[in-house]
Structure formats: structure tokens, C-alpha cells
Design an enzyme around this catalytic site. Structure first.
Site, mmCIF file in Angstrom:
data_model
loop_
_atom_site.group_PDB
_atom_site.id
_atom_site.type_symbol
_atom_site.label_atom_id
_atom_site.label_comp_id
_atom_site.label_asym_id
_atom_site.label_seq_id
_atom_site.Cartn_x
_atom_site.Cartn_y
_atom_site.Cartn_z
ATOM 1 C CE LYS A 1 -3.977 -2.235 2.146
ATOM 2 N NZ LYS A 1 -4.632 -2.433 0.843
ATOM 3 C CD GLU B 1 -6.665 -8.857 -1.595
ATOM 4 O OE1 GLU B 1 -7.639 -9.643 -1.761
ATOM 5 O OE2 GLU B 1 -5.768 -9.050 -0.784
#
Length: 490
Positions: A162, A252
């Protein structure tokens, strides 16, 4: 308890006390022992983290792409130098075997950071002529302050997945790890600071997702949320992000992925892939191929091959280098997985191996569940329909490949899928019909930095990794330039 370390928040390049007065414990799932106590952020602390990130982001974005790349590469070097130290901490916090965390978690996280450090200098706009006296050009500008909310199964890897594209694009990130596995995010923050990241560009806040996550998703200054976790929580995060300031989101989420083994498959290879697709990381992988479809005539031989391999799994102390199967991440999660196993038994599935909590010797102290293989499964069983997120394989038989494809797609999930066959033409034909974002042919599970990761249906929105992800951490500004006279219609 006196030997248990107290961890504070990491804001603006340093550790700082939370103002909530609340703490929570991190538990070693192999022993049940408290290994750390963590201060929980308050809304005041979130405001401080956002203010810090906004200040740091301006400094970070003002640097050249080459300067940003250089700092991120330094962080990569430090990660690799401290690989084993970080892996030991990850194993302590998650219960994952050191043989796995030392060769996968930190290594692949560093790979992604190195990949995006290299791409930082490739973020550029374009110039397009309109006519002889006019043209327009575009700028790719960072979003500003973004937030990452991590899951507990790959803590440091997810933090790097991320933060790497976000930082490469010139953003600042506020990262909230799972409260179940909170520790390695702190180490990553320290490494970023040591590498030269300006204060505030990577802040770590801790606490329960329902509180901290909501404050982050609703904050007006935060421009994007990247979330990894369960479907229901992801829906709430997405709704909150849309209802506050219409933030961009990357999700996700969960999966119940099919693995289709074709008539011509090499059964030894198929069994190897099926076992890896179900029991790596003690079965706690979003992309696990838990629905294994096998032709009826190959069922008995395949089952025998799978059981032989499961018997070779080395369950034990995750810190031991010869262990390749550790406990589940927590005792509550263990109970959840055991309840699914009990459901499978009650609904008529046959246990080929496993099916119980592991209680031999020292294993009784931890959250260990035996690797479990069910056969004679049906599509309407709970263990076939729902994501278990544990070491539970369901074997289903089929008569035609068309039937297998239809049943494989009969789910609200669409994260991953796989095919095992010696006919590469057939493999592509099958894969092209499967409704999944990540697919493998004659292999399973590898996620290189270059490959986009994300799901179809309820398994996610957007992608992580790959070049295109950078587009979602920038926004395009278009500028038209007129070199000639300007004529008004008035």
C-alpha cells in the site's frame, strides 16, 4: 507483564503517546502469551496524524522524482539487511513459520518497494497539439494524504504493497495495521524515517478497525482509502468513503477460489499445487484455491496423492527453521475455523485427513488446527460457499469441463482461479471463461510486483501492484495553452 513492551503511535517521524488512555495486547498465537501492549489512537490522535501527513506530504511532493526514488531505495536496502530480524517479529506476531516469513513476507514486500522506487521517475504527463497555435498538456499530481488499512495475514507485506505506490507518487500515507498483528508496521515506519523519508509521510495509528477505520474513511483531508480485509467490512469502508468526501478506494477483499484439474493433468503436479493452494501460510491467504474440482475418474488417485503430501506437512513451533506450518493467527480465529470444520462434518462431507484442533504436546498451548481435507463435497455446503480463511480444502468432482467452469463461477467471489492441464490451449480457453482477477496455469500463488492483484465481483475494487496502480495514486490535471489570438463570441 513487566517484561511486555508498550508501543506508542508513530506520528511525524517519532513515537508519541496516544491520548485515548486505552491499550490492547498482541498475543503470540503459538503460546497464548502477551508479547506487546499497544496504545490505541483516539480521534484527536487521528487529527494529529492527518495534520502531520498534510505537512509532510508537501515536503515530499516538492522533492524531485529522483530524490524520492533514492530514499525509497535506501528503505529497500534496510529492509533486506534486517530481513531475518523482521521475519522473527512477524512470526512472533502472526504465528507464521519463520521458514515462510524469512523467504516471502519481507522479501516480496521489499521487491514491491524497489519496483515502485524505480517507477517514481516514470510518472509523467503528455503534450498533445490541437492546432498550430494551441496545445494541451497534462500533469500527474499526487492525491495528497491517503490511508491504508491492513489485514492480519501479511502485515508488513501489505503495508509495503500500500505504501510503495503511494509514496512513489508523492503522497503521504497514514497506515492502520490490523489490531491482531500490529508490530511490524512500527518497524517499517522506523525504516522509512531512517532512509530519509520526511516526518509525517508515513504515520502509523493503531486500534480497532470499526473506530479508527471509520475516522480515516470519513476524514475530509484524506483523499483515498486502500483496504485489505473481509467483504462485509470492505462494503462499509466503501460506503463510508463515498458518503463523506467521495474518496477513491482500492479494495482487496475475500475469495473462495476454484482450482480446476483437467483430465490430462499430471496428478503429482496437481496434488502439489492443490496442497500449496490450501495450506501455505496455514491456509490464511486471500487467494487460496479452496474449491478443488477434479474429474470423477481421477478422484481416488488424486485424494491419495493429496493425503500423502498433507502427511508431510511439518507442524510445530513457528520459530524453528524446519517448521512449515504454524498456528492460526489468533484463538478467536481458530474457533471460527473449527466451527466451519464441524459444519462440514454435519453437512455430510467426508474428512480424508485432519479435521480437529492440534493438541499434541506443546501444540495444545497454541491456536493450531490440523490441515484438513474434505471430499464428497457439494456446492451448497457452507464450507464450499463461504470463505473459511484456514487450512480447509474441499474436493468436488465434475463430469465435463463446461460444468466445472459454470460451477467455479457460481459464487459472489472472484479473486483468483487456477487450471492444471498439459494442454496449454485448453488452459487459456478455460481461464478466459473464469470470473476472477488473478489466475494461474499449472502453478499457484506467486504475486510478483509487476503483476496487478485484485478481484472481480465482491472480491474487490481496483488493483494493487503493477504499473497501472500508480494511476490511482495520482490525478490528472489538463492544461490548454493558446499561443495565438483569443476570439470571444461576445
Amino acid at each position: 507483564m513487566s517484561d511486555v513492551k508498550l508501543h506508542r503511535l508513530y506520528i511525524h517521524g517519532q513515537y508519541t503517546d496516544a491520548t485515548s488512555g486505552k491499550t490492547f495486547d498482541s498475543i503470540n498465537p503459538a503460546t497464548g502469551e502477551v508479547i506487546a501492549t499497544i496504545q490505541q489512537a483516539s480521534q484527536t490522535d487521528i487529527e494529529a496524524a492527518v495534520k502531520s501527513a498534510a505537512e509532510g506530504q508537501k515536503v515530499w511532493a516538492a522533492k524531485t522524482a529522483v530524490e524520492r526514488s533514492r530514499i525509497l531505495r535506501r528503505a529497500v536496502d534496510i529492509l533486506r539487511e534486517r530481513n531475518d530480524e523482521l521475519a522473527q517479529l512477524e512470526t512472533l506476531d502472526t504465528g507464521k513459520a519463520f521458514s515462510e516469513t524469512s523467504t516471502v513476507d519481507i522479501v516480496t514486500g521489499a521487491d514491491v518497494l524497489e519496483y515502485y522506487a524505480g517507477l517514481a521517475t516514470a510518472i509523467q504527463g503528455e503534450q498533445v497539439p490541437l492546432r498550430e497555435s494551441s496545445f494541451f498538456y497534462t500533469r500527474r499530481e499526487p492525491l495528497g494524504v491517503v490511508a491504508g488499512i491492513g489485514a492480519w495475514n501479511y502485515p508488513i507485506q501489505i503495508a509495503l504493497w500500500k505504501s510503495a505506490p503511494a509514496l512513489a507518487a508523492g503522497n503521504a500515507m497514514i497506515f492502520k495495521p490490523s489490531e491482531v498483528t500490529p508490530l511490524t508496521a512500527f518497524k517499517l515506519a522506523e525504516i522509512y524515517s531512517e532512509a530519509g523519508l520526511p516526518a509525517g509521510v508515513f504515520n502509523v495509528v493503531q486500534g480497532a478497525g470499526r473506530e479508527i477505520g471509520q475516522w480515516l474513511t470519513e476524514h475530509a483531508v484524506i483523499e483515498k482509502i486502500s483496504f485489505t480485509g473481509g467483504v462485509e467490512t470492505g462494503k462499509k469502508v466503501m460506503a463510508s468513503a463515498a458518503g463523506s468526501t467521495l474518496k477513491e478506494v482500492t479494495m482487496e477483499l475475500g475469495g473462495k477460489s476454484p482450482l480446476i484439474i483437467c483430465e490430462d493433468a499430471n496428478l503429482d503436479r496437481a496434488a502439489d499445487i492443490a496442497v500449496m493452494a490450501n495450506f501455505f501460510s496455514s491456509g490464511q491467504v486471500c487467494t487460496n484455491g479452496t474449491r478443488v474440482f477434479i474429474p470423477q475418474r481421477l478422484k481416488a488417485a488424486f485424494e491419495q496423492a493429496v493425503v500423502e503430501r498433507v502427511k508431510r506437512i511439518r507442524m510445530g513451533d513457528p520459530q524453528h527453521t524446519d517448521t512449515n506450518f504454524g498456528p492460526l493467527v489468533s484463538f478467536p480465529h481458530m474457533e471460527k475455523v473449527l466451527s466451519y470444520i464441524e459444519s462440514g462434518k454435519q453437512q455430510g462431507a467426508k474428512v480424508l485427513i485432519g479435521g480437529e484442533r492440534a493438541t499434541t504436546g506443546l501444540l495444545a498451548q497454541g491456536a493450531y488446527v490440523q490441515p484438513t481435507v474434505f471430499t464428497d463435497c457439494h456446492d451448497d455446503m457452507k464450507i464450499v460457499q463461504e470463505e473459511i480463511f484456514g487450512p480447509v480444502m474441499s474436493i468436488l468432482t465434475y463430469d465435463t469441463i463446461e460444468e466445472a467452469i459454470e460451477r467455479a463461477n457460481n459464487t459472489n467471489f472472484g479473486l483468483a482461479a487456477g487450471v492444471v492441464t498439459q494442454n496449454i490451449s485448453q488452459a487459456h480457453q478455460i481461464i478466459h471463461q473464469l470470473e476472477a482477477g488473478i489466475c494461474w496455469i499449472n502453478t499457484w500463488g506467486e504475486s510478483p510486483a509487476e503483476m496487478p492483484v485484485g478481484g472481480y465481483k465482491e472480491s474487490g475494487v481496483g488493483r494493487e501492484n503493477g504499473i497501472s496502480t500508480l494511476n490511482h495514486y495520482t490525478r490528472t490535471k489538463s492544461i490548454q495553452v493558446e499561443l495565438g489570438d483569443y476570439q470571444s463570441v461576445f
